[in-house]
Motif scaffolding. Sequence first.
Motif, PDB file in Angstrom:
ATOM      1  N   CYS B  45       0.827  -1.215   0.000  1.00 28.46           N
ATOM      2  CA  CYS B  45       0.000   0.000   0.000  1.00 28.46           C
ATOM      3  C   CYS B  45       0.855   1.255   0.000  1.00 28.46           C
ATOM      4  CB  CYS B  45      -0.986   0.001   1.165  1.00 28.46           C
ATOM      5  SG  CYS B  45      -0.253   0.454   2.753  1.00 28.46           S
ATOM      6  N   ARG B  46       2.042   1.175   0.527  1.00 26.23           N
ATOM      7  CA  ARG B  46       3.057   2.231   0.499  1.00 26.23           C
ATOM      8  C   ARG B  46       2.681   3.465   1.304  1.00 26.23           C
ATOM      9  NH1 ARG B  46       6.747  -1.059  -1.198  1.00 26.23           N
ATOM     10  NH2 ARG B  46       8.146   0.674  -1.647  1.00 26.23           N
ATOM     11  N   GLN B  49       5.115   5.280   4.716  1.00 32.54           N
ATOM     12  CA  GLN B  49       6.491   5.705   4.445  1.00 32.54           C
ATOM     13  C   GLN B  49       7.001   6.735   5.448  1.00 32.54           C
ATOM     14  OE1 GLN B  49       7.581   5.875   0.020  1.00 32.54           O
ATOM     15  NE2 GLN B  49       5.405   6.253   0.037  1.00 32.54           N
ATOM     16  N   LEU B  62      13.427   7.538   1.614  1.00 27.41           N
ATOM     17  CA  LEU B  62      12.072   7.168   2.002  1.00 27.41           C
ATOM     18  C   LEU B  62      12.005   5.647   2.077  1.00 27.41           C
ATOM     19  CD1 LEU B  62       9.927   9.533  -0.200  1.00 27.41           C
ATOM     20  CD2 LEU B  62       9.917   9.472   2.286  1.00 27.41           C
ATOM     21  N   VAL B  90       0.031   8.948  -1.480  1.00 23.63           N
ATOM     22  CA  VAL B  90      -0.627   7.642  -1.482  1.00 23.63           C
ATOM     23  C   VAL B  90      -2.111   7.803  -1.163  1.00 23.63           C
ATOM     24  CG1 VAL B  90      -0.730   5.379  -0.403  1.00 23.63           C
ATOM     25  CG2 VAL B  90       1.473   6.418  -0.888  1.00 23.63           C
TER      26      VAL B  90
END
Lengths: 473, 507
Positions: B45-46, B49, B62, B90
């Motif tokens: 899903c990122r 970060q 990152l 995101v």
Amino acid sequence: MAEKYLLTRIETPGYGGSLREYTATGGYEALKLALAKKPEEVCGIVKDSGLRGRGGAGFPTGLKWTFMPPATDPRPRYLAVNADESEPGTCKDRVLMERDPHSVVEGVMIAAYAIRAKAAYIYIRGEYRASKAALDRAIAEARAAGLIGKPLASSGLGGEVTLQVYTHVGAGAYICGEETALMESLEGKRGHPRPKPPFPANFGLWGQPTTVNNIETVTNVPYILTRGPQWFMTMGTKASPGNFLCGISGHVNRPGVYEVPLGIKAKEIIDQIAGGVWKGRKLKALIPGGSSSGFLPAPIVETMVMDHDGTKAAGSMFGTGAMIVLDETTCVVRATKVLCQFYHHETCGQCSQCREGCAWLDQICTRIENGDGHASDVTALLALADGMRSKTICALSDAAAIPVQLAVQHFRAEFEQHIAERRCPFGNRKMEIHHDGLHDESHIHNTQSVHTDVLTLHGIQHGDRVVGAARRA
Amino acid sequence: MVKVTIDGKQVEVPDKTTVFEAVRGLGNTLPHYCYHPGIGIEGSCRVCQVQVEGPGKMPKRLAISCRTEVAEGMTIWTDSEPAKSARRFVLEFLLKNHPLDCPICDKAGECTLQNFAFDSGQGRSRSMEERRALRKRVDLGEVILFDEERCILCTRCVRFQDAVIQDPQLGVRNRGPDSVVGTIPALQGQGTSTGDTPLHGNYQGCLADVCPVGALTLKKFRFQARAWQLKATPSVCTFCSRGCNTHVETFRGAIKRIRPRFHEKINQYWMCDVGRFAYDDANERSGRLSVPLVRREGGYTETSYEAGLAEAGKLLKSAAGPNLLAIASPFLTNEEGAAFVDFCKHLGATPRFVAPPIGAADEKLYTGDPCPNRRGLTELGIAPATSAEIAALAKDAKAVFLVGEYALDLLDLAPAADGSKASAFLDNPKLPAVICERRHVARPGVAVGLPALNAFEKSGTFTQCDGIQQKIHPSMPVPPGAISDRETIVRVKEAVLSVGHAAKGAH
């Protein structure tokens, strides 16, 4: 003309690529040399040669091999050879596989030996039926000759090494050319890239140490072994030695696959080797290394050299060395849109930014091209592309964002003109939106159109020309 | 242990801790969708970060916090502009096609997409495109309704089935932006109302728990209440002997939903559907006893507690001794059980509880034992007795004292081979019975009916199958006037003991 080696046999009239013809021209000599050495020595030779991967990232091949665990590690290890060749514009590996398959097989075997792999899997792009057939034929011949599947001592090549080489056909997904997705696909799963770490050298195919190399990369290896790393470094540049296969397509008079030294001027390839921009037109832009490397405008192309550093200095990347030439009548917005459509179609959908972003970029570019752009669209494109960069599992998100970033950076006025005039200034008619609203199929079917011919995205579609050009060259 | 710096604060965390958990340890939960501590790390899903520098010469970069392990000397910034910007992006991408039907979404108020977008997202979207239109009401069987549009493809549900239940039933169809979660295509004639293959298994409800958005919702909770109206009471499930920790969520005095509460050793993040959906009976308030009923000519009449207890005392006193059949429900808490043992000691009866045979367990939590406190009551010296044993004992009994909810139901759980009910002794008018149950039992033998509470109204402790004692808390109001089962047992005992004294005093 610089020295050639990769295509020497192929360009010899009458060369059919059989085992007999291959061995008659020095084939499998390199394997014999390799087997007389320790795997580490083979690694060392390739490392000394400075060979860099030809699949796109340009990582030093010998160094990659040394990432494999030491010989004391009891786990089985594998070589996966990437013949997926799905980067739009790229059609170089198929020339090697179809016309000189034994050179590929020999390279695969030496690479496998160097990393102590007992088995190598060649993952072939689904559409490459001819490549698969040629490789299978070559593997069968090599097997019959005792090169594959038996201890190599019995074939007179020495060494108690047994190697297996298998081909595997993909189902046509671009993402399966990404090394970890390729491994997932080989394992029979959905082609979803794996997060790294763990890296393939430690956790690859079936969780075992694996090295993934490109076809052209491993095909360089036999020549390096027989002629030596010093010879290899006489070609190309210091940082990027050797020759590479340049698949040039688009608006040139003689598109095709040519073997040229790294460090050659892009302009020389276009003007001299590929016969210049067609129809007497001027160069507008160049995609230097496959669709992911984006658009570079003519003034930059003028001085750019084709190697890893040269393309990087120009703001792009070397990629697969597949040049796509766009002449002055090309609409960059439309070309960008077509690339966005490709990534929209090919994103695997795992990471949020890429899944949504690829579709979004496509939607915006399509609107602009259709005359429905908004003033804020250009900044939105840049912002969204920025949000897609360097933040995902694999590089597909970057690959989709780079062409948009470069197109807006170098051709911003063209985007703004589209928006201001609410139409395509190049007179492109409005796209027919198909039932699912996603695919503009005109570029696939109407090969007569100037605009569509530029970005015939799959190498397979101009396959005849590729082989034809290779024959002519 | 390794030393790391998080947002300028030096902390020591165990090796192998992820950055996400290290940050959470400081009380700061980063946005996360694909990561669930009970399901595992995916990294797709990122949204979690952060900026990380180190260890060693590793540059500032990152990184997704869920998949990055801490290392000695690592510096972590959760709030730097690049980190915040990456997370904002995101969220913007995830919200691009999200339907934003929060006003009618059951998840609103506890939706992590809503929460994290509120915390760190941006108020406006750059999107001018039409949102993706997909199926809004996909029927996935008895428990779950699926809204394809709301799904953000975190694949928690898919991986829950794969990894936690080890019964893969869900998958992702299609590719890229066309990806849709779903069950495998239905075989002809086996589909739900929308033609999809129904989910099966005892843990379907957990899918709604793990879904970070309102894509997988409980049919039973659909449009029942808004999340912020619910009052959550920490408690323990009493519908098998596992003792899963729960939150009982009520709205206007009725249970609307039961959700698992984390317990490392017992149930982790999960609970089964048997316990999750066993609250209808508790919500059904009609017919509940709140005052004692005493048999009189022509039926039962309500009396005061004093009168009712006195009647019960008189009746049981006359039968005191081994022939007094004292039966407890396995739903009694340890405290109630202790009172029951004390009661039996004073009356010379043998303490027993209804203990039907243990049924089939499922593959995970459900033990198949309908007695939530079998272990606790047994340890208190109350003997488990099967329905047949109790029926046999009733033949020689002079009086019966039956206490606790579900005692009768469990007694009759499995009818005897000849089809007779184990509780048939209650139909014998010559065998008087004092029964403490939630609802009135009007049978010829029942002389006194006393109100009982149900597990959602009690406090006390249960001992689950592995011996862990756990406290339950009342989440529902007690019927007005009713007293706890423990107090009932104690007061019945006192009533029995005072029969003689009262008589003496009277003369």
